[in-house]
Design a protein around this motif. Structure first.
Motif, PDB file in Angstrom:
ATOM      1  N   LYS A 113       9.666 -13.060  32.886  1.00 17.26           N
ATOM      2  CA  LYS A 113      10.220 -14.020  33.766  1.00 17.26           C
ATOM      3  C   LYS A 113       9.878 -13.396  35.252  1.00 17.26           C
ATOM      4  CE  LYS A 113      14.787 -15.554  35.147  1.00 17.26           C
ATOM      5  NZ  LYS A 113      16.273 -15.392  34.872  1.00 17.26           N
ATOM      6  N   ASP A 114      10.044 -12.137  35.540  1.00 17.84           N
ATOM      7  CA  ASP A 114      10.096 -11.567  36.820  1.00 17.84           C
ATOM      8  C   ASP A 114       8.846 -10.420  37.075  1.00 17.84           C
ATOM      9  OD1 ASP A 114      12.028 -13.105  37.962  1.00 17.84           O
ATOM     10  OD2 ASP A 114      13.336 -11.905  36.969  1.00 17.84           O
ATOM     11  N   ILE A 115       8.511  -9.930  38.153  1.00 20.17           N
ATOM     12  CA  ILE A 115       7.600  -8.650  38.404  1.00 20.17           C
ATOM     13  C   ILE A 115       8.465  -7.405  37.846  1.00 20.17           C
ATOM     14  CG2 ILE A 115       6.589  -7.261  40.068  1.00 20.17           C
ATOM     15  CD1 ILE A 115       5.408 -10.136  39.922  1.00 20.17           C
ATOM     16  N   VAL A 116       7.661  -6.823  37.107  1.00 17.24           N
ATOM     17  CA  VAL A 116       8.354  -5.609  36.430  1.00 17.24           C
ATOM     18  C   VAL A 116       7.951  -4.236  37.486  1.00 17.24           C
ATOM     19  CG1 VAL A 116       8.166  -3.934  34.414  1.00 17.24           C
ATOM     20  CG2 VAL A 116       8.027  -6.442  34.180  1.00 17.24           C
ATOM     21  N   SER A 117       8.952  -3.625  37.882  1.00 19.00           N
ATOM     22  CA  SER A 117       8.600  -2.661  38.864  1.00 19.00           C
ATOM     23  C   SER A 117       8.790  -1.282  38.441  1.00 19.00           C
ATOM     24  CB  SER A 117       9.556  -2.940  40.121  1.00 19.00           C
ATOM     25  OG  SER A 117       9.328  -2.087  41.042  1.00 19.00           O
ATOM     26  N   PHE A 118       8.073  -0.406  38.906  1.00 19.97           N
ATOM     27  CA  PHE A 118       7.992   1.142  38.535  1.00 19.97           C
ATOM     28  C   PHE A 118       8.183   1.819  39.851  1.00 19.97           C
ATOM     29  CE2 PHE A 118       6.120  -0.631  35.002  1.00 19.97           C
ATOM     30  CZ  PHE A 118       6.715   0.128  33.983  1.00 19.97           C
ATOM     31  N   HIS A 119       8.666   1.114  40.961  1.00 20.72           N
ATOM     32  CA  HIS A 119       8.762   1.555  42.261  1.00 20.72           C
ATOM     33  C   HIS A 119       9.748   2.913  42.524  1.00 20.72           C
ATOM     34  CE1 HIS A 119      12.480  -0.730  42.609  1.00 20.72           C
ATOM     35  NE2 HIS A 119      12.738  -0.064  43.629  1.00 20.72           N
ATOM     36  N   LYS A 120      10.554   3.211  41.614  1.00 29.60           N
ATOM     37  CA  LYS A 120      11.497   4.535  41.789  1.00 29.60           C
ATOM     38  C   LYS A 120      10.844   5.809  41.148  1.00 29.60           C
ATOM     39  CE  LYS A 120      15.699   2.311  42.889  1.00 29.60           C
ATOM     40  NZ  LYS A 120      17.093   2.406  42.886  1.00 29.60           N
ATOM     41  N   VAL A 121       9.611   5.315  40.304  1.00 31.77           N
ATOM     42  CA  VAL A 121       8.898   6.787  39.968  1.00 31.77           C
ATOM     43  C   VAL A 121       8.362   7.475  40.934  1.00 31.77           C
ATOM     44  CG1 VAL A 121       6.866   7.428  38.737  1.00 31.77           C
ATOM     45  CG2 VAL A 121       8.191   5.521  37.672  1.00 31.77           C
ATOM     46  N   ARG A 239      13.950  -6.604  40.976  1.00 36.46           N
ATOM     47  CA  ARG A 239      13.163  -7.431  40.489  1.00 36.46           C
ATOM     48  C   ARG A 239      13.094  -8.554  41.342  1.00 36.46           C
ATOM     49  NH1 ARG A 239      15.622  -9.234  34.748  1.00 36.46           N
ATOM     50  NH2 ARG A 239      13.385  -9.179  34.266  1.00 36.46           N
ATOM     51  N   VAL A 240      11.728  -8.807  41.623  1.00 36.94           N
ATOM     52  CA  VAL A 240      11.215  -9.609  42.751  1.00 36.94           C
ATOM     53  C   VAL A 240      10.633 -10.870  41.914  1.00 36.94           C
ATOM     54  CG1 VAL A 240       9.707  -9.967  44.635  1.00 36.94           C
ATOM     55  CG2 VAL A 240      10.857  -7.622  43.989  1.00 36.94           C
ATOM     56  N   LYS A 241      11.225 -12.087  42.478  1.00 32.15           N
ATOM     57  CA  LYS A 241      10.297 -13.459  42.053  1.00 32.15           C
ATOM     58  C   LYS A 241       9.439 -13.983  43.003  1.00 32.15           C
ATOM     59  CE  LYS A 241      14.520 -14.975  39.626  1.00 32.15           C
ATOM     60  NZ  LYS A 241      15.389 -16.035  39.374  1.00 32.15           N
ATOM     61  N   LEU A 242       8.240 -14.295  42.428  1.00 36.26           N
ATOM     62  CA  LEU A 242       7.657 -14.932  43.341  1.00 36.26           C
ATOM     63  C   LEU A 242       6.252 -15.345  42.367  1.00 36.26           C
ATOM     64  CD1 LEU A 242       4.603 -12.904  43.421  1.00 36.26           C
ATOM     65  CD2 LEU A 242       6.095 -11.648  45.033  1.00 36.26           C
ATOM     66  N   ASP A 243       5.365 -16.438  42.834  1.00 38.55           N
ATOM     67  CA  ASP A 243       4.514 -17.156  42.210  1.00 38.55           C
ATOM     68  C   ASP A 243       3.180 -16.278  41.919  1.00 38.55           C
ATOM     69  OD1 ASP A 243       5.041 -20.254  43.683  1.00 38.55           O
ATOM     70  OD2 ASP A 243       6.136 -19.387  41.790  1.00 38.55           O
TER      71      ASP A 243
END
Length: 251
Positions: A113-121, A239-243
């Motif tokens: 559904k959304d972007i899966v982020s690991f930005h806190k690693v 979680r970020v939503k975008l096309d």
């Protein structure tokens, strides 16, 4: 094979997880200058951040998603005459834990559904700070983040299940305690909204540049490999939503 197991196998074979790198143009620009990532004792987040879009999952099945930081080779590097060159044999590889994404386990529908982020690693060079979403790495060595998908609803069985692994060529980086290449410094200043300390005017109100939303084809490795049950503690993630434009998956 009984009828129930046969039906389950047929359902599973219909789906093949695919992973697409987010911010590919940003990653490409860093890769062209040979990406450097700062490491500290307390741990430093990566920039560009590691974010992906997933597809090809069974929407009703449960999956766990993990990340690790893999050594690229056996060498130690130095920055000399404007480029990175091999400086000798590297330090022994550090056995890495897997970072379990905090949404795990979750349905394929939710993952896609959304972007899966690991930005806190974070990356650290201190054994005392190893864990809690931090990866222990050596300075002046090359690494690559990888994402792994395991179809299971139980994190305790991760080591017993087949794992699909995905990596992207433009996400290689060299670890440093201070930036060596001026091009990398400029890219970080221009694109990282948290790099205010590097800006000449010290402006705290400078707006971050718009992220480049595009995706690329991964160098993917799908195999039945067992992973260590040890995972780093999950952190919360935005979680970020975008096309997006899906990439073609390569077996």
């Amino acid at each position: 094979m009984n009828i129930e197991n046969s039906n389950h196998h047929e359902m599973s074979s219909r789906y093949g997880p695919q992973v697409h790198l987010h911010d590919v143009q940003l990653w490409d620009s860093f890769s062209a200058a040979q990406t450097e990532m700062i490491i500290t004792k307390t741990g430093r987040r990566m920039f560009p951040g590691y974010r992906v879009k997933m597809s090809g999952m069974d929407p009703n099945a449960q999956y766990c998603v993990l990340m690790d930081i893999s050594s690229v080779d056996e060498n130690r590097y130095k920055f000399q005459h404007g480029e990175w060159v091999i400086a000798g044999s590297g330090e022994p590889h550090i056995p890495q834990r897997y970072y379990l994404h905090p949404n795990s386990p979750c349905t394929g529908q939710q993952w896609m559904k959304d972007i899966v982020s690991f930005h806190k690693v974070k990356l650290t060079n201190s054994c005392g700070n190893f864990g809690d979403g931090k990866f222990l790495v050596h300075s002046m060595h090359r690494y690559q983040p990888r994402v792994h998908i395991v179809r299971t609803d139980d994190v305790n069985t991760l080591h017993l299940q087949p794992m699909s692994t995905f990596a992207f060529p433009q996400t290689f980086f060299t670890t440093v305690t201070a930036y060596q290449n001026g091009k990398i410094t400029k890219l970080k200043i221009s694109n990282n909204p948290y790099a205010r300390g590097f800006r000449e005017d010290g402006a705290k109100t400078m707006k971050a540049k718009t992220s480049l939303a595009s995706f690329t084809r991964p160098v993917s490795i799908t195999h039945k490999r067992r992973c260590s049950p040890n995972t780093t503690s999950p952190n919360s993630t935005k979680r970020v939503k975008l096309d997006y434009a899906p990439a073609v998956y390569v077996h």
